[in-house]
Design a protein around this motif. Sequence first.
Motif, PDB file in Angstrom:
ATOM      1  N   LEU A 172     -10.558  -2.470  -7.585  1.00  0.00           N
ATOM      2  CA  LEU A 172      -9.876  -2.234  -6.311  1.00  0.00           C
ATOM      3  C   LEU A 172     -10.356  -3.215  -5.252  1.00  0.00           C
ATOM      4  N   ASP A 173     -11.654  -3.477  -5.220  1.00  0.00           N
ATOM      5  CA  ASP A 173     -12.167  -4.449  -4.252  1.00  0.00           C
ATOM      6  C   ASP A 173     -11.533  -5.817  -4.473  1.00  0.00           C
ATOM      7  N   GLY A 174     -11.361  -6.200  -5.727  1.00  0.00           N
ATOM      8  CA  GLY A 174     -10.748  -7.491  -6.031  1.00  0.00           C
ATOM      9  C   GLY A 174      -9.310  -7.562  -5.561  1.00  0.00           C
ATOM     10  N   VAL A 175      -8.547  -6.492  -5.783  1.00  0.00           N
ATOM     11  CA  VAL A 175      -7.145  -6.468  -5.345  1.00  0.00           C
ATOM     12  C   VAL A 175      -7.066  -6.479  -3.820  1.00  0.00           C
ATOM     13  N   ARG A 176      -7.905  -5.685  -3.167  1.00  0.00           N
ATOM     14  CA  ARG A 176      -7.933  -5.684  -1.705  1.00  0.00           C
ATOM     15  C   ARG A 176      -8.258  -7.075  -1.161  1.00  0.00           C
ATOM     16  N   ASP A 177      -9.221  -7.735  -1.784  1.00  0.00           N
ATOM     17  CA  ASP A 177      -9.578  -9.084  -1.338  1.00  0.00           C
ATOM     18  C   ASP A 177      -8.426 -10.058  -1.535  1.00  0.00           C
ATOM     19  N   ASN A 178      -7.639  -9.880  -2.603  1.00  0.00           N
ATOM     20  CA  ASN A 178      -6.474 -10.744  -2.794  1.00  0.00           C
ATOM     21  C   ASN A 178      -5.430 -10.508  -1.709  1.00  0.00           C
ATOM     22  N   PHE A 179      -5.202  -9.258  -1.332  1.00  0.00           N
ATOM     23  CA  PHE A 179      -4.297  -8.981  -0.215  1.00  0.00           C
ATOM     24  C   PHE A 179      -4.798  -9.656   1.060  1.00  0.00           C
ATOM     25  N   ILE A 180      -6.099  -9.563   1.302  1.00  0.00           N
ATOM     26  CA  ILE A 180      -6.679 -10.182   2.493  1.00  0.00           C
ATOM     27  C   ILE A 180      -6.521 -11.694   2.447  1.00  0.00           C
ATOM     28  N   ARG A 181      -6.685 -12.275   1.280  1.00  0.00           N
ATOM     29  CA  ARG A 181      -6.564 -13.728   1.131  1.00  0.00           C
ATOM     30  C   ARG A 181      -5.195 -14.222   1.587  1.00  0.00           C
ATOM     31  N   TYR A 182      -4.156 -13.404   1.337  1.00  0.00           N
ATOM     32  CA  TYR A 182      -2.801 -13.780   1.746  1.00  0.00           C
ATOM     33  C   TYR A 182      -2.442 -13.200   3.116  1.00  0.00           C
ATOM     34  N   ASP A 183      -3.413 -12.613   3.800  1.00  0.00           N
ATOM     35  CA  ASP A 183      -3.213 -12.016   5.118  1.00  0.00           C
ATOM     36  C   ASP A 183      -2.113 -10.960   5.083  1.00  0.00           C
ATOM     37  N   LEU A 184      -2.153 -10.099   4.054  1.00  0.00           N
ATOM     38  CA  LEU A 184      -1.112  -9.097   3.888  1.00  0.00           C
ATOM     39  C   LEU A 184      -1.664  -7.682   3.723  1.00  0.00           C
ATOM     40  N   LEU A 185      -2.924  -7.496   4.020  1.00  0.00           N
ATOM     41  CA  LEU A 185      -3.486  -6.149   3.959  1.00  0.00           C
ATOM     42  C   LEU A 185      -3.431  -5.510   5.339  1.00  0.00           C
ATOM     43  N   ASP A 186      -2.757  -4.375   5.436  1.00  0.00           N
ATOM     44  CA  ASP A 186      -2.697  -3.632   6.689  1.00  0.00           C
ATOM     45  C   ASP A 186      -2.589  -2.147   6.371  1.00  0.00           C
ATOM     46  N   SER A 187      -2.396  -1.338   7.394  1.00  0.00           N
ATOM     47  CA  SER A 187      -2.410   0.113   7.213  1.00  0.00           C
ATOM     48  C   SER A 187      -1.224   0.630   6.407  1.00  0.00           C
ATOM     49  N   GLN A 188      -0.188  -0.185   6.223  1.00  0.00           N
ATOM     50  CA  GLN A 188       0.983   0.246   5.462  1.00  0.00           C
ATOM     51  C   GLN A 188       0.817   0.003   3.963  1.00  0.00           C
ATOM     52  N   VAL A 189      -0.259  -0.651   3.563  1.00  0.00           N
ATOM     53  CA  VAL A 189      -0.571  -0.828   2.142  1.00  0.00           C
ATOM     54  C   VAL A 189      -1.471   0.329   1.722  1.00  0.00           C
ATOM     55  N   VAL A 190      -0.987   1.128   0.761  1.00  0.00           N
ATOM     56  CA  VAL A 190      -1.715   2.329   0.340  1.00  0.00           C
ATOM     57  C   VAL A 190      -2.067   2.200  -1.136  1.00  0.00           C
ATOM     58  N   PHE A 191      -3.353   2.285  -1.444  1.00  0.00           N
ATOM     59  CA  PHE A 191      -3.817   2.202  -2.826  1.00  0.00           C
ATOM     60  C   PHE A 191      -4.023   3.603  -3.380  1.00  0.00           C
ATOM     61  N   LEU A 192      -3.502   3.839  -4.576  1.00  0.00           N
ATOM     62  CA  LEU A 192      -3.711   5.092  -5.301  1.00  0.00           C
ATOM     63  C   LEU A 192      -4.597   4.777  -6.500  1.00  0.00           C
ATOM     64  N   GLN A 193      -5.871   5.091  -6.395  1.00  0.00           N
ATOM     65  CA  GLN A 193      -6.838   4.735  -7.432  1.00  0.00           C
ATOM     66  C   GLN A 193      -7.061   5.908  -8.373  1.00  0.00           C
ATOM     67  N   GLY A 194      -6.939   5.636  -9.665  1.00  0.00           N
ATOM     68  CA  GLY A 194      -7.193   6.659 -10.678  1.00  0.00           C
ATOM     69  C   GLY A 194      -6.144   6.603 -11.775  1.00  0.00           C
ATOM     70  N   TRP A 195      -6.359   7.396 -12.834  1.00  0.00           N
ATOM     71  CA  TRP A 195      -5.375   7.470 -13.912  1.00  0.00           C
ATOM     72  C   TRP A 195      -4.083   8.062 -13.373  1.00  0.00           C
ATOM     73  N   PHE A 196      -2.960   7.600 -13.855  1.00  0.00           N
ATOM     74  CA  PHE A 196      -1.666   8.061 -13.350  1.00  0.00           C
ATOM     75  C   PHE A 196      -1.507   9.578 -13.490  1.00  0.00           C
ATOM     76  N   THR A 197      -2.083  10.155 -14.537  1.00  0.00           N
ATOM     77  CA  THR A 197      -1.969  11.602 -14.730  1.00  0.00           C
ATOM     78  C   THR A 197      -2.617  12.381 -13.590  1.00  0.00           C
ATOM     79  N   THR A 198      -3.566  11.747 -12.911  1.00  0.00           N
ATOM     80  CA  THR A 198      -4.266  12.398 -11.800  1.00  0.00           C
ATOM     81  C   THR A 198      -3.634  12.085 -10.452  1.00  0.00           C
ATOM     82  N   THR A 199      -3.261  10.815 -10.240  1.00  0.00           N
ATOM     83  CA  THR A 199      -2.820  10.393  -8.902  1.00  0.00           C
ATOM     84  C   THR A 199      -1.332  10.608  -8.639  1.00  0.00           C
TER      85      THR A 199
END
Length: 372
Positions: free
Chosen positions: A264-291
């Motif tokens: 997740l940190d790596g993906v967040r950093d990639n969003f930041i690299r492209y200046d596209l991480l903001d409050s409208q980007v929502v990460f759902l972390q976990g197995w799909f059966t749970t999240t």
Amino acid sequence: MNLYYRRSPALTDCRNGILHARPLGSDKQLRLEGTGRRIWELLEYPVTIGELSLKLAGEFSGDVEKIARDTGRLLELLCERGLTEIHRKAPSPEDKQRFSYLGLLKRALVNLIYPEHELRIRFLEKRAAGMTGLERKRYLRDIRYREPELYQAVIDAKHDFGISDRAHYAFSHTMIGLPGLDNLERCAEAVFSENIPGDFMEAGVCQGGAAIFMRALQRAYGEGGRRLWAADSFEGLPPPGSGPDAALGLDLSETKAPSLAFSLDGVRDNFIRYDLLDSQVVFLQGWFTTTLPTAPIEQLAILRLDADLYSSTKISLECLYSKVVPGGFIIIDDYGFFAGCRQAVDEYRARHGITEPIKPVNQSCVYWRKQR
């Protein structure tokens, strides 16, 4: 009145510097190489014959008037074959700025900006032994010309994604290639122009490149109020359990496919690299059966599934398909590659009486549009 030409969605196959383009719903291909292939690439967004000719004259040092005549003949053929659309409305200055940004972003996400670096890494991994320091530096400097076949294979892979090409995406932020990004863009254009409500979502984001592009589309079109949902375990795919995944012996868990287990940190950093991480980007972390069963998603205009497995695709459709609004798009990345994914999709469509036609994006990816 100037006519503006843009390539139509098509199936492409790129090998040895040659691009074969086939209109959707047709079995006839058109072979493009050299200048013809370059014209196809330049038809990414609406452009006139005059604009095309000036670009080509600069790249190939040719006579503009002759290039214009030859380009016009090729465009007639492409239109005749159903491979090119004609637009009569000129893009606005805002459109042109948007196209320039999105086109550059797509090339960055698939690493068409620094493809030589991929060759350099391979060279250092496998072939640098036995060279002196000076010899190695010269080879690395000129590697595009020292390894022309490998260089062309890398470039071709970015324009056409096949399962044998996965190695060419090891250093890219997305593995879906330009056709996959183009498909996302066309879906988003329809959503925005027709005022289809809803957020965008990708389930199975890997390094995040496709999700990053989806957020860029929202921002570029002034639709930044929509959310971008990115669901992933961020530790790879689950081990195959019972059922079709086990029967097929498909194991893409971290110990078998570590490149798919991006943090997740790596993906967040990639969003930041492209200046596209903001409050409208929502990460759902976990197995799909749970999240996914409890995800607070209300409406989706675009749902992109890159879940690979039968079980992951099945739970994604069960939890998310009903959230897709009429007129929205469902994109399935692995329908062509993995039998389990295809089975889950076909079963779900049959069970729920979904009859919208499935359209191909490339060898692997398909999509359809929910009836309005």
